[in-house]
Design a protein around this motif. Structure first.
Motif, mmCIF file in Angstrom:
data_model
loop_
_atom_site.group_PDB
_atom_site.id
_atom_site.type_symbol
_atom_site.label_atom_id
_atom_site.label_comp_id
_atom_site.label_asym_id
_atom_site.label_seq_id
_atom_site.Cartn_x
_atom_site.Cartn_y
_atom_site.Cartn_z
ATOM 1 N N ILE A 145 35.150 -7.856 -102.101
ATOM 2 C CA ILE A 145 36.060 -6.719 -102.006
ATOM 3 C C ILE A 145 35.623 -5.689 -103.035
ATOM 4 C CG2 ILE A 145 38.463 -5.967 -102.095
ATOM 5 C CD1 ILE A 145 39.226 -8.956 -101.708
ATOM 6 N N SER A 146 35.338 -4.487 -102.601
ATOM 7 C CA SER A 146 34.866 -3.458 -103.523
ATOM 8 C C SER A 146 36.014 -2.956 -104.397
ATOM 9 C CB SER A 146 34.269 -2.284 -102.734
ATOM 10 O OG SER A 146 35.297 -1.464 -102.204
ATOM 11 N N PRO A 147 35.717 -2.338 -105.530
ATOM 12 C CA PRO A 147 36.784 -1.670 -106.288
ATOM 13 C C PRO A 147 37.317 -0.480 -105.508
ATOM 14 C CG PRO A 147 34.634 -1.159 -107.207
ATOM 15 C CD PRO A 147 34.403 -2.217 -106.176
ATOM 16 N N ASN A 148 38.472 0.007 -105.898
ATOM 17 C CA ASN A 148 39.062 1.179 -105.260
ATOM 18 C C ASN A 148 38.255 2.409 -105.652
ATOM 19 O OD1 ASN A 148 40.722 3.511 -104.716
ATOM 20 N ND2 ASN A 148 42.463 2.139 -104.512
ATOM 21 N N MET A 149 37.660 3.065 -104.668
ATOM 22 C CA MET A 149 36.807 4.226 -104.906
ATOM 23 C C MET A 149 37.509 5.462 -104.364
ATOM 24 S SD MET A 149 33.213 2.407 -103.742
ATOM 25 C CE MET A 149 33.946 1.850 -102.191
ATOM 26 N N ASN A 150 38.349 6.079 -105.212
ATOM 27 C CA ASN A 150 39.111 7.266 -104.809
ATOM 28 C C ASN A 150 39.922 7.013 -103.543
ATOM 29 O OD1 ASN A 150 38.117 8.916 -106.961
ATOM 30 N ND2 ASN A 150 36.216 9.227 -105.792
ATOM 31 N N GLY A 151 40.539 5.844 -103.473
ATOM 32 C CA GLY A 151 41.378 5.495 -102.338
ATOM 33 C C GLY A 151 40.711 4.658 -101.276
ATOM 34 N N LEU A 152 39.393 4.495 -101.345
ATOM 35 C CA LEU A 152 38.640 3.730 -100.342
ATOM 36 C C LEU A 152 38.261 2.357 -100.884
ATOM 37 C CD1 LEU A 152 37.139 3.577 -97.599
ATOM 38 C CD2 LEU A 152 35.131 4.503 -98.797
ATOM 39 N N THR A 153 38.574 1.318 -100.119
ATOM 40 C CA THR A 153 38.180 -0.047 -100.445
ATOM 41 C C THR A 153 37.451 -0.639 -99.249
ATOM 42 O OG1 THR A 153 40.091 -0.352 -101.907
ATOM 43 C CG2 THR A 153 38.964 -2.341 -101.149
ATOM 44 N N GLY A 172 34.462 -5.272 -108.743
ATOM 45 C CA GLY A 172 35.054 -5.712 -107.496
ATOM 46 C C GLY A 172 35.525 -7.147 -107.571
ATOM 47 N N THR A 173 35.655 -7.790 -106.416
ATOM 48 C CA THR A 173 36.146 -9.166 -106.328
ATOM 49 C C THR A 173 35.248 -9.972 -105.406
ATOM 50 O OG1 THR A 173 38.445 -8.452 -106.637
ATOM 51 C CG2 THR A 173 38.098 -10.629 -105.683
ATOM 52 N N ALA A 174 34.867 -11.167 -105.847
ATOM 53 C CA ALA A 174 34.105 -12.101 -105.015
ATOM 54 C C ALA A 174 34.889 -13.403 -104.934
ATOM 55 C CB ALA A 174 32.721 -12.346 -105.610
ATOM 56 N N GLN A 175 35.013 -13.968 -103.737
ATOM 57 C CA GLN A 175 35.779 -15.196 -103.582
ATOM 58 C C GLN A 175 35.197 -16.060 -102.468
ATOM 59 O OE1 GLN A 175 39.472 -12.979 -103.137
ATOM 60 N NE2 GLN A 175 39.655 -13.661 -101.002
ATOM 61 N N ILE A 176 35.531 -17.357 -102.551
ATOM 62 C CA ILE A 176 34.987 -18.321 -101.598
ATOM 63 C C ILE A 176 36.040 -19.386 -101.318
ATOM 64 C CG2 ILE A 176 33.933 -19.681 -103.471
ATOM 65 C CD1 ILE A 176 31.683 -20.415 -101.513
ATOM 66 N N GLY A 177 36.137 -19.816 -100.046
ATOM 67 C CA GLY A 177 37.086 -20.851 -99.670
ATOM 68 C C GLY A 177 37.793 -20.512 -98.379
ATOM 69 N N LYS A 178 39.059 -20.924 -98.265
ATOM 70 C CA LYS A 178 39.877 -20.631 -97.095
ATOM 71 C C LYS A 178 40.831 -19.500 -97.452
ATOM 72 C CE LYS A 178 42.897 -22.753 -93.651
ATOM 73 N NZ LYS A 178 43.526 -23.999 -93.169
ATOM 74 N N MET A 179 40.732 -18.385 -96.724
ATOM 75 C CA MET A 179 41.459 -17.178 -97.113
ATOM 76 C C MET A 179 41.795 -16.341 -95.889
ATOM 77 S SD MET A 179 38.125 -15.139 -98.588
ATOM 78 C CE MET A 179 37.461 -16.660 -99.293
ATOM 79 N N GLY A 227 37.521 -17.513 -107.199
ATOM 80 C CA GLY A 227 36.661 -16.344 -107.277
ATOM 81 C C GLY A 227 36.654 -15.732 -108.659
ATOM 82 N N ALA A 228 36.101 -14.540 -108.728
ATOM 83 C CA ALA A 228 36.034 -13.772 -109.966
ATOM 84 C C ALA A 228 36.231 -12.305 -109.632
ATOM 85 C CB ALA A 228 34.696 -13.979 -110.670
ATOM 86 N N LYS A 229 36.801 -11.543 -110.582
ATOM 87 C CA LYS A 229 37.063 -10.129 -110.346
ATOM 88 C C LYS A 229 36.880 -9.345 -111.630
ATOM 89 C CE LYS A 229 42.004 -11.174 -110.773
ATOM 90 N NZ LYS A 229 43.310 -11.152 -110.069
ATOM 91 N N ASP A 270 44.992 -16.966 -113.064
ATOM 92 C CA ASP A 270 43.722 -16.465 -113.598
ATOM 93 C C ASP A 270 43.198 -17.415 -114.663
ATOM 94 O OD1 ASP A 270 43.995 -14.219 -112.010
ATOM 95 O OD2 ASP A 270 45.029 -13.072 -113.564
ATOM 96 N N VAL A 271 41.892 -17.403 -114.864
ATOM 97 C CA VAL A 271 41.253 -18.202 -115.908
ATOM 98 C C VAL A 271 40.260 -17.336 -116.669
ATOM 99 C CG1 VAL A 271 41.517 -20.386 -114.667
ATOM 100 C CG2 VAL A 271 39.472 -19.014 -114.301
ATOM 101 N N ASP A 272 40.052 -17.676 -117.936
ATOM 102 C CA ASP A 272 39.120 -16.956 -118.795
ATOM 103 C C ASP A 272 37.705 -17.466 -118.546
ATOM 104 O OD1 ASP A 272 37.796 -15.546 -120.731
ATOM 105 O OD2 ASP A 272 38.754 -16.554 -122.437
ATOM 106 N N LEU A 273 36.803 -16.565 -118.155
ATOM 107 C CA LEU A 273 35.406 -16.932 -117.917
ATOM 108 C C LEU A 273 34.526 -16.691 -119.138
ATOM 109 C CD1 LEU A 273 34.891 -15.451 -114.330
ATOM 110 C CD2 LEU A 273 35.426 -17.818 -114.952
ATOM 111 N N GLY A 274 35.097 -16.131 -120.203
ATOM 112 C CA GLY A 274 34.292 -15.809 -121.370
ATOM 113 C C GLY A 274 33.371 -14.634 -121.144
ATOM 114 N N MET A 275 33.685 -13.794 -120.149
ATOM 115 C CA MET A 275 32.866 -12.621 -119.824
ATOM 116 C C MET A 275 33.718 -11.363 -119.970
ATOM 117 S SD MET A 275 31.118 -14.130 -116.335
ATOM 118 C CE MET A 275 30.365 -12.546 -115.956
ATOM 119 N N GLU A 276 33.247 -10.426 -120.748
ATOM 120 C CA GLU A 276 33.990 -9.199 -120.962
ATOM 121 C C GLU A 276 34.099 -8.406 -119.646
ATOM 122 O OE1 GLU A 276 33.937 -5.205 -123.807
ATOM 123 O OE2 GLU A 276 32.433 -6.799 -124.088
ATOM 124 N N GLY A 277 35.323 -7.987 -119.319
ATOM 125 C CA GLY A 277 35.541 -7.191 -118.128
ATOM 126 C C GLY A 277 35.671 -7.985 -116.845
#
Length: 349
Positions: A154-162, A104-111, A98-100, A60-67
């Motif tokens: 990737i969405s956050p966990n919403m009462n068990g649903l992603t 949620g989570t956003a990412q780009i590349g080979k995955m 990416g960032a999370k 992980d890396v610090d983006l200087g963004m809260e949360g």
């Protein structure tokens, strides 16, 4: 020689603090085994095999963004057998950033695509995950395993649903499927629900339009009734849709997993293949780290009337960061892949 060693040591000393500052983790999994394969061209052959060893770095890396925080992940294939492989560069399995955060989570590349992780991985209980045996009937592997040029959310966990959505933008000859050699544009959307105790349910749909491609990914039946792969050919306006559902139930030491996949391949202005596969797997793990597991798979292809079955069993023992295992996979007698038994050893770090 001494100067080279000194230079290497200095370089390593310089890199180590940088890795620490990035909050990175170096990891790996070295996997070797002795395999006996019984098939049309390998009757009783014994071989030392590398069952997908890899190493990587993530953090992980610090983006200087809260949360929110950034992250990175790189993983390479490493080779432990065959002189030809040892001369190759590291195989690039994964590389994405990416960032999370709470959003949620956003990412780009080979995955990995969600179709592989949610639909196919649960029933992949065998350590050697080769295409002819451990992953014989993964219909989404061609486009939805480790795919580069992918942008995903990737969405956050919403009462068990992603919910997960990924898009492939201008994939090319390096799309890692070793079969198709043209632009690959497609998407994969999926959802997983774990809101019921001990039960996880997942669904996925992927669609790819690849233009004109060279492919050998079809299964055919000869006049003698032998089922095998067709020869390579050029297909115009190639497209593939794959849909799957999976379920995993875990209660104490017992796990039961199931999947169903269906795929349709079109090209040359007509339907090429319509495939269906279902798998049922189970695993029992003792407190001492001994696991006993097995899987049954049934595959059907409508156009060629192909109907294949596969079963496999295995036992493993976990020893700290190491695992020893003995596995046997039996393919249908009409399947050119034959059968395989593997005694293996795996060390993770």
């Amino acid at each position: 020689m001494k100067k080279s060693l000194i230079a290497l040591a200095v370089a390593g000393a310089m890199v180590a603090p940088m890795v620490a500052q990035a909050d990175a983790t170096l990891y790996g999994s070295f996997r070797m085994g002795v395999a006996q394969t019984d098939g049309a061209s390998t009757d009783g052959d014994l071989d030392v095999i590398d069952t997908s060893s890899r190493m990587g770095i993530k953090g992980d890396v610090d983006l200087g963004m809260e949360g929110s925080k950034g992250f990175f992940h790189w993983e390479a294939q490493v080779y432990g057998t065959d002189d030809a492989d040892q001369g190759q560069a590291l195989g690039n399995r994964l590389m994405y950033i990416g960032a999370k955060g709470d959003w949620g989570t956003a990412q780009i590349g080979k995955m990995y695509h969600p179709h592989y992780l949610l639909i196919e991985a649960p029933t992949n209980v065998f350590h050697p995950g080769s295409g002819g045996f451990g992953e014989r009937f993964n219909l989404g592997n061609t486009f939805h395993k480790r795919q580069q040029n992918t942008v995903a959310y990737i969405s956050p966990n919403m009462n068990g649903l992603t919910v997960i959505a990924g898009f492939v933008l201008l994939g090319d000859t390096d799309d890692n499927d070793m079969v198709l050699d043209d632009d690959v544009d497609g998407f994969n959307v999926a959802a997983t629900y774990s809101g019921i105790e001990n039960l996880t349910l997942s669904v996925s749909h992927g669609d790819v339009d690849a233009g004109n491609v060279k492919t050998a990914a079809a299964i055919s039946v000869s006049d003698a009734g032998v089922i095998s792969s067709t020869a390579a050919s050029t297909v115009t306006d190639y497209s593939k849709e794959v849909t799957g559902v999976s379920a995993k139930y875990k209660a104490g030491a017992v796990e039961v997993m199931a999947k169903y996949e269906t795929a349709e391949v079109d090209g040359n202005g007509a339907n090429i293949t319509d495939e269906d596969v279902w798998e049922l797997a189970a695993r029992y793990t003792t407190e001492g780290g001994v696991a006993v597991y097995g899987r049954y798979a049934d595959y059907e292809e409508d156009n060629s009337s192909a109907d294949l079955e596969q079963f496999g069993v295995g036992v493993s023992k976990k020893m700290g960061k190491g695992i020893v295992y003995l596995e046997h996979v039996n393919n249908d007698s009409n399947d050119s892949n034959g059968d395989r038994t593997v005694a293996g050893y795996r060390v993770d770090f």
